[in-house]
Write a protein that holds these residues in place. Structure first.
Motif, mmCIF file in Angstrom:
data_model
loop_
_atom_site.group_PDB
_atom_site.id
_atom_site.type_symbol
_atom_site.label_atom_id
_atom_site.label_comp_id
_atom_site.label_asym_id
_atom_site.label_seq_id
_atom_site.Cartn_x
_atom_site.Cartn_y
_atom_site.Cartn_z
ATOM 1 N N SER A 191 0.847 -1.187 0.000
ATOM 2 C CA SER A 191 0.000 0.000 0.000
ATOM 3 C C SER A 191 0.885 1.241 0.000
ATOM 4 O O SER A 191 2.118 1.136 0.006
ATOM 5 N N PHE A 192 0.255 2.414 0.026
ATOM 6 C CA PHE A 192 1.011 3.661 0.017
ATOM 7 C C PHE A 192 0.284 4.700 0.866
ATOM 8 O O PHE A 192 -0.903 4.578 1.181
ATOM 9 N N GLN A 193 1.034 5.723 1.243
ATOM 10 C CA GLN A 193 0.475 6.877 1.954
ATOM 11 C C GLN A 193 1.031 8.139 1.307
ATOM 12 O O GLN A 193 2.192 8.479 1.476
ATOM 13 N N ILE A 194 0.189 8.797 0.523
ATOM 14 C CA ILE A 194 0.604 10.044 -0.106
ATOM 15 C C ILE A 194 0.572 11.152 0.938
ATOM 16 O O ILE A 194 -0.213 11.115 1.895
ATOM 17 N N LEU A 195 1.426 12.126 0.794
ATOM 18 C CA LEU A 195 1.479 13.242 1.733
ATOM 19 C C LEU A 195 0.780 14.458 1.147
ATOM 20 O O LEU A 195 0.772 14.661 -0.071
ATOM 21 N N TYR A 196 0.201 15.245 2.036
ATOM 22 C CA TYR A 196 -0.546 16.433 1.640
ATOM 23 C C TYR A 196 0.014 17.655 2.354
ATOM 24 O O TYR A 196 0.605 17.564 3.431
ATOM 25 N N ASP A 197 -0.210 18.790 1.728
ATOM 26 C CA ASP A 197 0.108 20.064 2.371
ATOM 27 C C ASP A 197 -1.085 20.422 3.258
ATOM 28 O O ASP A 197 -2.023 21.094 2.833
ATOM 29 N N LEU A 205 1.503 16.414 -2.224
ATOM 30 C CA LEU A 205 2.936 16.603 -2.340
ATOM 31 C C LEU A 205 3.534 15.459 -3.155
ATOM 32 O O LEU A 205 3.018 14.336 -3.114
ATOM 33 N N PRO A 206 4.629 15.701 -3.873
ATOM 34 C CA PRO A 206 5.251 14.622 -4.669
ATOM 35 C C PRO A 206 6.073 13.669 -3.806
ATOM 36 O O PRO A 206 7.183 13.280 -4.158
ATOM 37 N N VAL A 207 5.532 13.309 -2.653
ATOM 38 C CA VAL A 207 6.221 12.462 -1.685
ATOM 39 C C VAL A 207 5.224 11.437 -1.163
ATOM 40 O O VAL A 207 4.047 11.761 -0.937
ATOM 41 N N ALA A 208 5.705 10.214 -0.955
ATOM 42 C CA ALA A 208 4.834 9.162 -0.430
ATOM 43 C C ALA A 208 5.674 8.132 0.316
ATOM 44 O O ALA A 208 6.872 7.972 0.042
ATOM 45 N N PHE A 209 5.038 7.479 1.264
ATOM 46 C CA PHE A 209 5.631 6.335 1.962
ATOM 47 C C PHE A 209 4.982 5.071 1.409
ATOM 48 O O PHE A 209 3.755 4.922 1.446
ATOM 49 N N ILE A 210 5.818 4.166 0.914
ATOM 50 C CA ILE A 210 5.339 2.931 0.294
ATOM 51 C C ILE A 210 5.608 1.768 1.248
ATOM 52 O O ILE A 210 6.744 1.573 1.691
ATOM 53 N N THR A 211 4.569 1.005 1.547
ATOM 54 C CA THR A 211 4.697 -0.164 2.412
ATOM 55 C C THR A 211 4.742 -1.421 1.553
ATOM 56 O O THR A 211 3.917 -1.595 0.638
ATOM 57 N N PHE A 212 5.709 -2.294 1.864
ATOM 58 C CA PHE A 212 5.881 -3.540 1.112
ATOM 59 C C PHE A 212 5.522 -4.732 1.996
ATOM 60 O O PHE A 212 5.496 -4.636 3.223
ATOM 61 N N LYS A 213 5.270 -5.843 1.355
ATOM 62 C CA LYS A 213 4.868 -7.046 2.077
ATOM 63 C C LYS A 213 6.033 -7.729 2.778
ATOM 64 O O LYS A 213 5.813 -8.548 3.673
ATOM 65 N N SER A 214 7.239 -7.424 2.363
ATOM 66 C CA SER A 214 8.409 -8.081 2.938
ATOM 67 C C SER A 214 9.551 -7.075 3.050
ATOM 68 O O SER A 214 9.557 -6.033 2.384
ATOM 69 N N ARG A 215 10.521 -7.426 3.860
ATOM 70 C CA ARG A 215 11.674 -6.552 4.051
ATOM 71 C C ARG A 215 12.582 -6.545 2.831
ATOM 72 O O ARG A 215 13.138 -5.512 2.479
#
Length: 733
Positions: free
Chosen positions: A217-223, A321-331
């Motif tokens: 999944s992902f989490q986009i950032l906002y101003d 914002l052109p920034v996001a945190f991406i979560t992966f299923k594995s390390r």
């Protein structure tokens, strides 16, 4: 500076340190000072016991600090703090061996084998330095051998530390395998989706296509500045509603008590039971409303509900914002994505391992990646200007340290000689105090500059501040002290004969040994003593306790370990000690005392005072390693100049291969150890994944998704209501 001035400076610093440490041993046993001296313990809700003999000085805190092991520090505070303490241990191990060689071999040699025998210049400190050896003397080969031994021993300790810390880093990553940053990648410079002209769908499409098996999944950032303002207003509204209900309840309570009092008087023997019962019903209803409002969890749920409704209607106009945190299923999936280039354009889809959630500087993520070089360039310009302007006080300090030059510049200073012992204080103690006072503000100034660098985490900002402070100290406190102190009178000759400049620089190093002795005494004895006493917090707490916080419960003063304020100064003392290990061995015992006192003081502070606010798993060590290698190289270059100055060209040329060997050793360490400190192998990530159960794995993923929710989309914390508002509103009849 003569021996009398050095002895005066040592006496003042030792006496001041003993006074401060005695005062600390008394104040730490007072319960009223627990928020200062036991802040970490209080934050962990650990019980404190104070002895009845607490007003008597003791050294119990020293015994407790010496009993703390490395494993205990690693378990309670993390690898970064352990590396900080290992820096002091490195200094103790290195300079203890150097002191044995210097005091038993070099010091007698410098004094006895000097020009004209042992009686020559016996009144001066130069009689114990290499400058006392005659030009062309064969005894200089002893110094040559000691230089090689000291260099090789320092490199051996560095290699041993690097290897050991690398193992501890891998073990620490294994312990932290459940942390959200192990599954998360930070992505910057996200382009707009061609179809929807939005960045959130671009993120989902890109990673679903190119990382289909590991993307979660992902989490986009906002101003979200405007959203934060509205949520603060909403929190204030809830607080005012709560306080209104409390005040209404207290008002009804007073009315009930007044009616009861009136019913007991002779003028009104008939109790107004109906009115009292009616007020009680109203009071019970208010009590139910307060109980439904004052619970923190319910407040959070209400505000979360409000936030969801608000976001549904407002995300349309919130700027992505052109920034996001991406979560992966594995390390290993996160490691592959973070350590690879995503597209042919290196300025798009820039990935890196995400810092810890508590380590993220959210405001700096809004800075565009292409503007970061400008921010960093501004930091370098500001730091350079500060370094240039700081040359004025350093030159003035050296003018005070050289009394003859002081009287030449300021003739009224001759009056100092009329008071016995005052000249020794002026030339031996005051210059180091003035220099330390000016230098004290430098770390805070550099930290302010690092704040402008646009770093995405506090740890990177602190490391950058460490670098700025270290090179400032090397340029100003070390080199500028040498130039302004010993070469000021010979600067004209240096310009007339530029080929002699390295030799004059080497001569300056030997002539300034006495000044650096007083500097280390002041910085170590007085500096570390004031660090453990915390006089600023004591004064601030006393003012608060007797003014606006007189009746309030004290809260612990929680601060993180100031790496940027301590590590550069310790590295500077290592540099000074290495340069003078062969030049002036009399300096070495002072350094052993410096590191021993620093070790005891900071172990106590780590155990009782400072808290851990982030964990980089040892990323400070490569920089510390670099600082020490720089110190070794400067030591060797200085000795090349000294051997040339002493008419030993063969010894000077024979030292050049030692410099080359040191540089090659540094390059080997960069190849062998450094990559593991900034990247994690896929093999290690896979091993970590196999060690986790299925239930724990799902829980870790959910935590990783929620941990990087930006502040504008996160329910802020609400402080607990004071206990007085939760007491019964009326007393039983």
């Amino acid at each position: 500076m003569n021996a009398e001035s050095l002895l005066t400076s040592a006496s003042i610093n030792i006496g001041f340190a003993l006074l401060i440490l005695t005062l600390f041993s008394i104040l730490r046993n007072s319960p009223s000072n627990a928020p200062i001296y036991y802040a970490r313990r209080l934050s962990q809700h650990r019980r404190l016991s104070f002895l009845l003999r607490r007003f008597l000085p003791s050294v119990e805190w020293i015994r407790l600090s010496l009993s703390v092991t490395d494993d205990e520090i690693l378990d309670t505070s993390g690898l970064d703090v352990l590396i900080f303490i290992r820096l002091f241990k490195f200094g103790i191990n290195f300079f203890l061996v150097c002191s044995v060689i210097g005091l038993l071999l070099l010091l007698p040699l410098n004094y006895i084998a000097g020009e004209g025998g042992p009686s020559r210049r016996s009144h001066s400190m130069d009689a114990f330095t290499i400058s006392n050896i005659a030009n062309g003397s064969h005894w200089l080969w002893v110094h040559f051998l000691c230089l090689h031994f000291v260099s090789c021993y320092g490199l051996y300790l560095l290699y041993k530390e690097y290897k050991d810390i690398l193992v501890k880093r891998i073990n620490q990553l294994h312990i932290m395998r459940h942390q959200p940053n192990q599954f998360t990648v930070l992505v910057r410079e996200i382009p707009l989706c061609d179809e929807h002209k939005a960045r959130d769908c671009a993120v989902d499409h890109f990673f679903s296509k190119y990382h289909p098996h590991s993307y979660k999944s992902f989490q986009i950032l906002y101003d979200g500045k405007e959203l934060d303002k509205l949520l603060v207003t909403f929190a204030s509204l809830l607080f005012f509603i709560f306080m209104f209900l409390i005040n209404e309840a207290k008002s009804i309570t007073r009315k009930i008590e007044d009616l009861r009092h009136r019913s007991m008087t002779k003028q009104n023997r008939v109790a107004p039971h109906a009115e009292i019962e009616q007020l009680k019903e109203i009071l019970e209803e208010l009590g139910r409303r307060i109980r439904n409002t004052q619970t923190k969890e319910q407040l959070q749920s209400k505000r979360s509900y409000f936030r969801v409704l608000f976001n549904i209607s407002c995300l349309g106009f919130l700027q992505e914002l052109p920034v996001a945190f991406i979560t992966f299923k594995s390390r290993w999936g996160a490691a592959l994505a973070a350590q690879s280039q995503q597209t042919s354009n290196p300025l798009l889809w820039i990935t890196e391992i995400a810092p810890e959630p508590r380590d993220v500087l959210w405001n700096n993520l809004s800075i565009k990646y292409k503007y970061l070089p400008l921010h960093k360039f501004g930091v370098y310009v500001a730091a350079s200007l500060l370094t240039i302007f700081f040359a004025v006080p350093v030159t003035a300090v050296q003018g005070i340290a050289k009394f003859e030059r002081l009287t030449k510049w300021f003739p009224p200073a001759m009056a100092v000689q009329l008071i016995p012992g005052l000249r020794s204080i002026v030339t031996g103690y005051i210059p180091s105090v003035i220099l330390n006072s000016f230098v004290y503000i430098v770390p805070f100034a550099m930290m302010g500059m690092a704040n402008l660098g646009g770093y995405v985490s506090r740890s990177r900002k602190d490391i950058k501040a460490c670098n700025l402070v270290f090179y400032f100290l090397v340029g100003n406190v070390f080199f500028l002290s040498l130039l302004s102190g010993s070469l000021l009178d010979q600067i004209g000759e240096s310009f007339s004969h530029p080929r002699d400049f390295p030799s004059r620089l080497a001569s300056a190093a030997s002539a300034q040994a006495d000044f650096f002795m007083t500097y280390i005494l002041t910085n170590g004895l007085s500096g570390f003593s004031l660090e453990i006493l915390q006089p600023g917090l004591l004064i601030w707490d006393t003012i608060k306790s007797h003014t606006w916080d007189r009746e309030k419960k004290k809260r612990p003063y929680l601060y993180s370990l100031p790496y940027y304020r301590i590590i550069p100064f310790v590295a500077l003392c290592i540099l000074i000690g290495m340069v003078y290990a062969v030049v002036s061995p009399l300096l070495l015992p002072f350094l052993v005392g410096y590191f021993c006192l620093g070790y005891v003081v900071f172990v106590n502070q780590i155990r009782d005072v400072y808290i851990t606010t982030y964990e980089t798993c040892g990323q400070y060590w490569p920089y510390i390693h670099h600082y020490i290698v720089v110190a070794i190289v400067i030591m060797q270059i200085t000795m090349i100049g000294l051997f040339g100055l002493k008419s030993k060209p063969l010894a000077a040329f024979s030292t050049i291969p030692l410099v080359v060997f040191t540089l090659l050793f540094n390059e080997y360490c960069k190849i062998r150890f450094l990559p593991t400190f900034y990247q994690c192998s896929v093999k290690v990530k896979c091993v970590f994944s196999f060690l986790i159960s299925r239930g724990s794995y799902i829980s870790n993923l959910e935590n990783a998704i929620d941990a990087y929710s930006p502040p504008c989309l996160r329910a802020p914390d609400i402080d607990d209501v004071e206990s007085g508002s939760l007491e019964p509103l009326i007393s039983p009849t």
